[in-house]
Write an enzyme that holds these catalytic residues in place. Sequence first.
Site, PDB file in Angstrom:
ATOM      1  NE  ARG A 190      39.411  50.017  44.947  1.00 39.27           N
ATOM      2  CZ  ARG A 190      38.504  49.353  44.241  1.00 39.27           C
ATOM      3  NH1 ARG A 190      37.215  49.488  44.520  1.00 39.27           N
ATOM      4  NH2 ARG A 190      38.871  48.555  43.266  1.00 39.27           N
TER       5      ARG A 190
ATOM      6  CG  HIS B  63      40.291  53.373  41.516  1.00 36.70           C
ATOM      7  ND1 HIS B  63      39.559  52.363  40.944  1.00 36.70           N
ATOM      8  CD2 HIS B  63      41.197  52.768  42.317  1.00 36.70           C
ATOM      9  CE1 HIS B  63      40.002  51.190  41.394  1.00 36.70           C
ATOM     10  NE2 HIS B  63      40.989  51.408  42.238  1.00 36.70           N
TER      11      HIS B  63
ATOM     12  CG  ASN C 249      36.776  52.513  38.429  1.00 40.14           C
ATOM     13  OD1 ASN C 249      37.630  52.186  39.258  1.00 40.14           O
ATOM     14  ND2 ASN C 249      36.970  53.455  37.521  1.00 40.14           N
TER      15      ASN C 249
ATOM     16  CG  HIS D 278      44.688  46.979  49.876  1.00 39.38           C
ATOM     17  ND1 HIS D 278      45.106  46.172  48.836  1.00 39.38           N
ATOM     18  CD2 HIS D 278      43.990  47.988  49.270  1.00 39.38           C
ATOM     19  CE1 HIS D 278      44.702  46.665  47.681  1.00 39.38           C
ATOM     20  NE2 HIS D 278      44.022  47.777  47.912  1.00 39.38           N
TER      21      HIS D 278
HETATM   22  C1  HEM Z   1      48.830  48.108  44.216  1.00 37.02           C
HETATM   23  C2  HEM Z   1      47.838  47.935  43.388  1.00 37.02           C
HETATM   24  C3  HEM Z   1      46.415  47.801  43.852  1.00 37.02           C
HETATM   25  C4  HEM Z   1      45.544  46.836  43.486  1.00 37.02           C
HETATM   26  C5  HEM Z   1      45.805  45.703  42.508  1.00 37.02           C
HETATM   27  C6  HEM Z   1      44.318  47.073  44.204  1.00 37.02           C
HETATM   28  C7  HEM Z   1      43.179  46.304  44.076  1.00 37.02           C
HETATM   29  C8  HEM Z   1      42.071  46.425  44.874  1.00 37.02           C
HETATM   30  C9  HEM Z   1      40.934  45.563  44.816  1.00 37.02           C
HETATM   31  C10 HEM Z   1      40.723  44.416  43.859  1.00 37.02           C
HETATM   32  C11 HEM Z   1      40.075  45.968  45.793  1.00 37.02           C
HETATM   33  C12 HEM Z   1      38.726  45.331  46.132  1.00 37.02           C
HETATM   34  C13 HEM Z   1      37.649  45.896  45.216  1.00 37.02           C
HETATM   35  C14 HEM Z   1      36.358  45.129  45.300  1.00 37.02           C
HETATM   36  O1  HEM Z   1      36.389  43.914  45.511  1.00 37.02           O
HETATM   37  O2  HEM Z   1      35.284  45.757  45.123  1.00 37.02           O
HETATM   38  C15 HEM Z   1      40.661  47.086  46.455  1.00 37.02           C
HETATM   39  C16 HEM Z   1      40.085  47.767  47.501  1.00 37.02           C
HETATM   40  C17 HEM Z   1      40.639  48.878  48.077  1.00 37.02           C
HETATM   41  N1  HEM Z   1      41.777  49.539  47.664  1.00 37.02           N
HETATM   42 FE1  HEM Z   1      43.152  48.835  46.376  1.00 37.02          FE
HETATM   43  N2  HEM Z   1      44.474  48.166  44.995  1.00 37.02           N
HETATM   44  C18 HEM Z   1      45.739  48.651  44.809  1.00 37.02           C
HETATM   45  C19 HEM Z   1      46.274  49.789  45.378  1.00 37.02           C
HETATM   46  C20 HEM Z   1      45.573  50.647  46.190  1.00 37.02           C
HETATM   47  C21 HEM Z   1      46.023  51.967  46.570  1.00 37.02           C
HETATM   48  C22 HEM Z   1      47.309  52.619  46.082  1.00 37.02           C
HETATM   49  C23 HEM Z   1      45.078  52.475  47.398  1.00 37.02           C
HETATM   50  C24 HEM Z   1      45.035  53.829  48.064  1.00 37.02           C
HETATM   51  C25 HEM Z   1      46.083  54.539  48.353  1.00 37.02           C
HETATM   52  C26 HEM Z   1      44.047  51.470  47.549  1.00 37.02           C
HETATM   53  C27 HEM Z   1      42.969  51.562  48.364  1.00 37.02           C
HETATM   54  C28 HEM Z   1      41.973  50.607  48.477  1.00 37.02           C
HETATM   55  C29 HEM Z   1      40.944  50.631  49.500  1.00 37.02           C
HETATM   56  C30 HEM Z   1      40.866  51.604  50.657  1.00 37.02           C
HETATM   57  C31 HEM Z   1      40.093  49.559  49.229  1.00 37.02           C
HETATM   58  C32 HEM Z   1      38.801  49.193  49.974  1.00 37.02           C
HETATM   59  C33 HEM Z   1      37.676  50.044  49.392  1.00 37.02           C
HETATM   60  C34 HEM Z   1      36.313  49.837  50.046  1.00 37.02           C
HETATM   61  O3  HEM Z   1      36.160  49.065  51.001  1.00 37.02           O
HETATM   62  O4  HEM Z   1      35.357  50.485  49.553  1.00 37.02           O
HETATM   63  N3  HEM Z   1      44.373  50.397  46.774  1.00 37.02           N
HETATM   64  N4  HEM Z   1      41.869  47.363  45.873  1.00 37.02           N
END
Ligand code: HEM
Length: 320
Positions: free
Chosen positions: A62, A66, A94, A193
Amino acid sequence: MVACASSLSLTVLVAAMMASAATAQLSATFYDTSCPNALSTIRSAVTAAVNNESRMGASLLRLHFHDCFVDGCDASVLLADNGTLVGEQGAIPNNGSLRGFSVVDNIKRQVEAVCPRTVSCADILAVAARDSVVALGGPSWTVLLGRRDSTTASKTNAERDLPPPSFDLVNLTASFANKNLSTADLVALSGAHTIGQAQCQNFRDRIYNETPIDASFATSRQANCPRTAPTGDTNLAPLDTTTPNAFDNAYYSNLVSQKGLLHSDQVLFNGSSTDSMVSNFASNASAFSSAFATAMVNMGNIAPKTGTAGEIRLNCSRVN
Ligand code: HEM
């Protein structure tokens, strides 16, 4: 003579422009002579971090996303606030959510020990993202290298360019198009995800107020995410309810069975143009693997700083 001098300076200018266009290309072999051990050093450190805590693989993946979506893949996300810099870590998408900064600092220390002042933090993020996916059982790909690190960061641009989980498909598509990424990239990259976790505040509305959603899935998520906010907002749930720590295609099967955790996940399978891509990835793991690898390379190509732009940071969390 004057004409000659000006045509010479034009030639020099054109040559300089061509050289800068050439250096704007990233290359798989960028560190082959300057730091042959760069990639193996990063891989060992990432593998150790993910073995220690599997979620760290998700957090590192992530971080690269970002980073790239805010003024290009230039490690701007790693710059910590200080007296003169308001960085991106305090931006709404973030703050209290991004993790892995100390792991990146630790990787950078190890890389500096083998090759001082050579490997950028932006490249470390790109390689660490790939190695994290591999460590959790996902596909591998060749990471293009040669990015340099920013000397600035922008909280404003982070809040402008990072898509929130409340976005519908139209907004998500526009947000990715704004970074030269296609709808196919959006659907494939959202497969990230399949690992990691989200906080209750980011899926509360979906599990209480939204349809369609699988009823038993909603009930089980509600048990750990109270309807009203005061406490428990930081309660976590896996983004992939089926295989939370495996980088596989279960994320897409979840969407097909209405078990997407975030609103922005489920809109990818909600009776629209992306449904067929989701169904394909749900039933064809290798189609997802290769689409994800391609899309990660595309994302890693967003506005890199190359040549003499930016710097090679010595410490990823501050400018030199
Ligand atoms: C399509 C639009 C996207 C949205 C709206 C989005 C939104 C989010 C949100 C809200 C979270 C949870 C954050 C939290 O509650 O602290 C999350 C987690 C995550 N996102 Fe996305 N995301 C998107 C695309 C992506 C992309 C493109 C990637 C990587 C290629 C990605 C990788 C991740 C990962 C791996 C997590 C888990 C992180 C952790 O457990 O520390 N996301 N995302």
